[in-house]
Structure formats: structure tokens, C-alpha cells
Design a protein around this motif. Sequence first.
Motif, PDB file in Angstrom:
ATOM      1  N   MET A   1       0.854  -1.182   0.000  1.00 57.59           N
ATOM      2  CA  MET A   1       0.000   0.000   0.000  1.00 57.59           C
ATOM      3  C   MET A   1       0.893   1.235   0.000  1.00 57.59           C
ATOM      4  O   MET A   1       1.729   1.400   0.883  1.00 57.59           O
ATOM      5  CB  MET A   1      -0.913   0.025   1.231  1.00 57.59           C
ATOM      6  N   ALA A   2       0.707   2.109  -0.977  1.00 55.41           N
ATOM      7  CA  ALA A   2       1.434   3.370  -1.031  1.00 55.41           C
ATOM      8  C   ALA A   2       0.677   4.401  -0.218  1.00 55.41           C
ATOM      9  O   ALA A   2      -0.441   4.786  -0.572  1.00 55.41           O
ATOM     10  CB  ALA A   2       1.595   3.832  -2.470  1.00 55.41           C
ATOM     11  N   VAL A   3       1.269   4.854   0.873  1.00 57.25           N
ATOM     12  CA  VAL A   3       0.649   5.837   1.749  1.00 57.25           C
ATOM     13  C   VAL A   3       1.047   7.228   1.251  1.00 57.25           C
ATOM     14  O   VAL A   3       2.223   7.585   1.258  1.00 57.25           O
ATOM     15  CB  VAL A   3       1.077   5.630   3.203  1.00 57.25           C
ATOM     16  N   VAL A   4       0.055   7.988   0.820  1.00 62.49           N
ATOM     17  CA  VAL A   4       0.324   9.307   0.223  1.00 62.49           C
ATOM     18  C   VAL A   4      -0.339  10.412   1.037  1.00 62.49           C
ATOM     19  O   VAL A   4      -0.729  11.447   0.503  1.00 62.49           O
ATOM     20  CB  VAL A   4      -0.102   9.347  -1.258  1.00 62.49           C
ATOM     21  N   LYS A   5      -0.441  10.225   2.336  1.00 65.39           N
ATOM     22  CA  LYS A   5      -0.972  11.251   3.230  1.00 65.39           C
ATOM     23  C   LYS A   5      -0.063  12.467   3.223  1.00 65.39           C
ATOM     24  O   LYS A   5       1.089  12.407   2.767  1.00 65.39           O
ATOM     25  CB  LYS A   5      -1.098  10.694   4.650  1.00 65.39           C
ATOM     26  N   ALA A   6      -0.565  13.578   3.768  1.00 66.97           N
ATOM     27  CA  ALA A   6       0.214  14.817   3.874  1.00 66.97           C
ATOM     28  C   ALA A   6       0.817  15.201   2.537  1.00 66.97           C
ATOM     29  O   ALA A   6       2.003  15.506   2.426  1.00 66.97           O
ATOM     30  CB  ALA A   6       1.294  14.683   4.947  1.00 66.97           C
ATOM     31  N   ASP A   7      -0.033  15.183   1.503  1.00 70.35           N
ATOM     32  CA  ASP A   7       0.394  15.518   0.139  1.00 70.35           C
ATOM     33  C   ASP A   7       1.596  14.679  -0.276  1.00 70.35           C
ATOM     34  O   ASP A   7       2.592  15.184  -0.790  1.00 70.35           O
ATOM     35  CB  ASP A   7       0.719  17.010   0.015  1.00 70.35           C
ATOM     36  N   GLY A   8       1.469  13.374  -0.082  1.00 68.73           N
ATOM     37  CA  GLY A   8       2.551  12.484  -0.465  1.00 68.73           C
ATOM     38  C   GLY A   8       3.846  12.816   0.245  1.00 68.73           C
ATOM     39  O   GLY A   8       4.910  12.847  -0.361  1.00 68.73           O
ATOM     40  N   PHE A   9       3.758  13.043   1.589  1.00 69.07           N
ATOM     41  CA  PHE A   9       4.923  13.434   2.390  1.00 69.07           C
ATOM     42  C   PHE A   9       5.596  14.661   1.774  1.00 69.07           C
ATOM     43  O   PHE A   9       6.823  14.775   1.727  1.00 69.07           O
ATOM     44  CB  PHE A   9       5.916  12.276   2.521  1.00 69.07           C
ATOM     45  N   GLY A  10       4.762  15.595   1.311  1.00 72.87           N
ATOM     46  CA  GLY A  10       5.270  16.842   0.773  1.00 72.87           C
ATOM     47  C   GLY A  10       5.764  16.760  -0.658  1.00 72.87           C
ATOM     48  O   GLY A  10       6.237  17.769  -1.202  1.00 72.87           O
ATOM     49  N   HIS A  11       5.631  15.604  -1.292  1.00 74.16           N
ATOM     50  CA  HIS A  11       6.164  15.403  -2.640  1.00 74.16           C
ATOM     51  C   HIS A  11       5.083  15.447  -3.726  1.00 74.16           C
ATOM     52  O   HIS A  11       5.394  15.271  -4.907  1.00 74.16           O
ATOM     53  CB  HIS A  11       6.888  14.060  -2.721  1.00 74.16           C
TER      54      HIS A  11
ATOM     55  N   VAL B   1       3.426   1.634   3.230  1.00 74.87           N
ATOM     56  CA  VAL B   1       4.689   2.355   3.122  1.00 74.87           C
ATOM     57  C   VAL B   1       4.447   3.758   2.606  1.00 74.87           C
ATOM     58  O   VAL B   1       3.816   3.947   1.560  1.00 74.87           O
ATOM     59  CB  VAL B   1       5.668   1.608   2.194  1.00 74.87           C
ATOM     60  N   GLY B   2       4.924   4.747   3.359  1.00 84.72           N
ATOM     61  CA  GLY B   2       4.818   6.133   2.921  1.00 84.72           C
ATOM     62  C   GLY B   2       6.179   6.789   2.846  1.00 84.72           C
ATOM     63  O   GLY B   2       6.653   7.166   1.785  1.00 84.72           O
ATOM     64  N   ALA B   3       6.863   6.923   3.983  1.00 83.51           N
ATOM     65  CA  ALA B   3       8.158   7.599   4.015  1.00 83.51           C
ATOM     66  C   ALA B   3       9.156   6.937   3.085  1.00 83.51           C
ATOM     67  O   ALA B   3       9.954   7.613   2.423  1.00 83.51           O
ATOM     68  CB  ALA B   3       8.688   7.626   5.450  1.00 83.51           C
ATOM     69  N   GLY B   4       9.134   5.620   3.034  1.00 83.23           N
ATOM     70  CA  GLY B   4      10.090   4.918   2.182  1.00 83.23           C
ATOM     71  C   GLY B   4       9.944   5.236   0.711  1.00 83.23           C
ATOM     72  O   GLY B   4      10.931   5.204  -0.040  1.00 83.23           O
ATOM     73  N   LEU B   5       8.744   5.557   0.276  1.00 82.41           N
ATOM     74  CA  LEU B   5       8.527   5.891  -1.131  1.00 82.41           C
ATOM     75  C   LEU B   5       9.367   7.087  -1.545  1.00 82.41           C
ATOM     76  O   LEU B   5       9.853   7.164  -2.682  1.00 82.41           O
ATOM     77  CB  LEU B   5       7.054   6.198  -1.395  1.00 82.41           C
ATOM     78  N   VAL B   6       9.546   8.044  -0.632  1.00 81.66           N
ATOM     79  CA  VAL B   6      10.244   9.286  -0.966  1.00 81.66           C
ATOM     80  C   VAL B   6      11.679   9.296  -0.444  1.00 81.66           C
ATOM     81  O   VAL B   6      12.328  10.340  -0.433  1.00 81.66           O
ATOM     82  CB  VAL B   6       9.460  10.504  -0.442  1.00 81.66           C
ATOM     83  N   GLY B   7      12.168   8.122  -0.035  1.00 82.90           N
ATOM     84  CA  GLY B   7      13.578   8.003   0.294  1.00 82.90           C
ATOM     85  C   GLY B   7      13.943   8.079   1.752  1.00 82.90           C
ATOM     86  O   GLY B   7      15.128   8.212   2.087  1.00 82.90           O
ATOM     87  N   ILE B   8      12.975   7.963   2.654  1.00 83.58           N
ATOM     88  CA  ILE B   8      13.242   8.018   4.094  1.00 83.58           C
ATOM     89  C   ILE B   8      13.123   6.615   4.680  1.00 83.58           C
ATOM     90  O   ILE B   8      12.074   5.981   4.572  1.00 83.58           O
ATOM     91  CB  ILE B   8      12.263   8.966   4.807  1.00 83.58           C
ATOM     92  N   ASP B   9      14.190   6.134   5.283  1.00 80.37           N
ATOM     93  CA  ASP B   9      14.176   4.849   5.982  1.00 80.37           C
ATOM     94  C   ASP B   9      14.418   5.093   7.459  1.00 80.37           C
ATOM     95  O   ASP B   9      15.560   5.330   7.873  1.00 80.37           O
ATOM     96  CB  ASP B   9      15.241   3.909   5.425  1.00 80.37           C
ATOM     97  N   PRO B  10      13.375   5.063   8.292  1.00 83.24           N
ATOM     98  CA  PRO B  10      13.574   5.317   9.731  1.00 83.24           C
ATOM     99  C   PRO B  10      14.506   4.319  10.404  1.00 83.24           C
ATOM    100  O   PRO B  10      15.106   4.635  11.424  1.00 83.24           O
ATOM    101  CB  PRO B  10      12.150   5.211  10.295  1.00 83.24           C
TER     102      PRO B  10
ATOM    103  N   ALA C   1       4.881  -0.827   8.588  1.00 82.33           N
ATOM    104  CA  ALA C   1       5.082   0.372   7.780  1.00 82.33           C
ATOM    105  C   ALA C   1       6.495   0.291   7.192  1.00 82.33           C
ATOM    106  O   ALA C   1       7.049  -0.795   7.041  1.00 82.33           O
ATOM    107  CB  ALA C   1       4.868   1.620   8.618  1.00 82.33           C
ATOM    108  N   THR C   2       7.104   1.436   6.848  1.00 78.86           N
ATOM    109  CA  THR C   2       8.375   1.391   6.124  1.00 78.86           C
ATOM    110  C   THR C   2       9.449   0.602   6.861  1.00 78.86           C
ATOM    111  O   THR C   2      10.068  -0.309   6.299  1.00 78.86           O
ATOM    112  CB  THR C   2       8.880   2.816   5.849  1.00 78.86           C
ATOM    113  N   ALA C   3       9.715   0.948   8.119  1.00 79.81           N
ATOM    114  CA  ALA C   3      10.838   0.334   8.827  1.00 79.81           C
ATOM    115  C   ALA C   3      10.656  -1.175   8.948  1.00 79.81           C
ATOM    116  O   ALA C   3      11.586  -1.951   8.678  1.00 79.81           O
ATOM    117  CB  ALA C   3      11.007   0.974  10.203  1.00 79.81           C
TER     118      ALA C   3
END
Length: 382
Positions: free
Chosen positions: A41-51, A228-237, A211-213
Motif C-alpha cells: 500500500m502506497a501511503v500518500v498522506k500529507a500531500d505524499g509526504f510533501g512530494h 509504506v509512505g516515508a520509504g517511497l520518498v527516500g526516508i528509511d527510519p 510500515a516502512t521500517a
Amino acid sequence: MTGLAVAARNDPGARPRLDIDLEAVGRNTRLLADRAAGELMAVVKADGFGHGALDVARTALANGATRLGVTSLEEAWSLRDAGLGVPLLSWLNPVDSDYATAAARDVEVAVPGLQHLAAVAEASGRARVHLHVDAGMARDGADPASWASLCRAARRAELRGEIDVVGVMGHLGCADDLDDECNALGRTRFAWALETARACGLRPRDRHLAATAATLTDPRAHHTMSRVGAGLVGIDPSRSTRLQPAMTLTAPVVQVRRVRAGTPVGYGHAHRTAAATHLGLVPLGYADGLPRLASGRAEVQVRGVRRPVVGRISMDQLVVDLGSRGVDPGETVTVFGPGAAGEPTVADWAAWADTIEHEIVTGIGSRVERRTLAVPHLRSLS
């Protein structure tokens, strides 16, 4: 003596700009889809993490994601209005939200308690719901003491034809640290929640905790789907995997001045120059999403070299110590980017501000021009 040079006010390039690399989003999505045991699932909340929610959604769906997730129903409407007809889940809504429209527009909704269940069941249409269990965060989701009651009530509503329970969801609170004991508790509680739901007669086909981590580091948390949301835009917690940052922020130097040693800079004179130098003014500040807490720590890249941000970051501007040679007004500085050319990264800015990357990328303000660098070939998603 001091010298002052000012960029032309009518220079069309003299404005901050945020570049979004959708090819990076595509690469990240493919990696994450390969790691997930089930659907992605692609999580695109918060305007796609600002992207950009729509751009990120389309790119993710073209690169291995099979469905979308958002927090609010308003975010879901925007995706449906754009013609995206894939499965779509919204999981954070007030009790009195428009669940009738959600059912009519085929938007699945999360149910974290009996009040939400009653509201969804009473709305017209037969909603598809994901029962949400609190897996140990004392945040969203039903607490364990009420979970069995929620499952029984959901089964009765299902038998009455009011809802379909299609999913059970939870969230891990410490997934960025694989060895934290809270993850074992969360996995155990989620397994118990699934057993309880089945014992009540429910048969949820979608079961998602990671989720991503956890998608990247903990197969034990994988079920039929990962969110997964943050990982889509390059963030790996979890800091375990090299993902590709998708955001680059640049801005022009609009003013350059030569100053003496000991010159005070900015509000409160928080900085004084150690030697004669050149100061460059950049039209970005905390109103644009650069955290004031990064003052005195942050750097930007100028002509391929990192230079310190000096003085306090203001609402609309920051000052860069350019050194003895200075630059020409109108030249571009890189505030952050992927880091491949030595420029600061979002992770750097997060560290300077004692926060997380998520806050930096979602905080860039509307005054900053946005540009999409590359749009991969997208299949029809309607």
C-alpha cells in the motif's frame, strides 16, 4: 568598509524551488515491493509526504504498489477526483465524517472503536472497513480491553448487511529499532487481535501491521500487506537500507555583502563573524519550512562547497557565510538534496534541528515553487 551587491528584483529565476524526482520514487517503490511479503500500500498522506500526493500515487502504482492509503477522507476524495480507482483506505476520521460518501466512492475506512463502527454502519451504503487495533502505542486504534466487543459488534453489523469487514490493521511504535522489545509486544498483540476477530466470525482478507521500517527489517511483522509512505520518498527510519531521496531544495543568493571581523549577524546578534568575510542572503526561512532550531548548525552548498548558515534563521531568510571570495548575486545554493554531490541532505537538516526527516519534507511551505523533474511512464490507473 563594507560592500553590497543586490540581485535584480525582476530576475524570474530568483526564487526558491523544490524539485521532485519521481524516478527516485519509482526506484524506492520497486525495492519496497520486493521486500514486502504481500501487497504494497502506497501511503500518500500529507500531500505524499510533501512530494505531491497524486504524482507519488501514480508513480508508486506504476512501480509495484497495488493500493493507496491516506489519513483523511478529504485526501481520499482528491485521489478519486483524479481518476484513481484502485483500492483506497482512509484511517483517521472524526466520528461524524461522511461515511455514506466513502461507501459510494468505494473508499475503505478504518474503525478504531464502537462509536466509529456505529456511525459507519448507520450511514447509507455498505462500507468496507478495516478494524484498527492499538498494538501498543496508546494512540489510534481500539485498546485490547474493547477489541473483542468491537469484533462482535462488527460481525453483527456485517450479518445485517451494513458493512463488510475486509481488514484488520495495527501499527508498531518502535519499528525503527528492530531489537526494541516493544516490537515483539506489538506483533503478539496483533496476532491475538487476528485470532479474536476470527473467533468472532470475521474473515478479514487484508491484514497489515508493517510500515516502512518493519517492511525493510522485520519479516515477522509482514502479513498480507505492508503500508509504506516515508520509504517511497527516500526516508528509511531504520537506517538499514539505502533509499533514494526524491527532494532537492534550492534558492538564489539575492544579496551579498563584504563585512569586517566581529560583524553581528541576525536577530539577537547570535553570531559574530570571526574574520572579514562575505555574507549571502537567501530568501528562505522558517515560514518556508526550514527549522529555526537548525540555526547555528545548518549548512548549504555553494559552488560545490558546504558553507555555514550563520545567525538565526528568520521567518523569510537566512544568511550564509560565503568566505573570502563570495559569490555573485543570483547564484543558486542547494539547501538539501540526495547528497550524491556532497550537498546537505534532509537527514542532515533533521539532525541539525533535532527532529526527523518526515517533519522536514512535509514542512516545506507553499511559497516555494515546485517542479517535477521526471515522470516515469505510467499505465492507466483509472
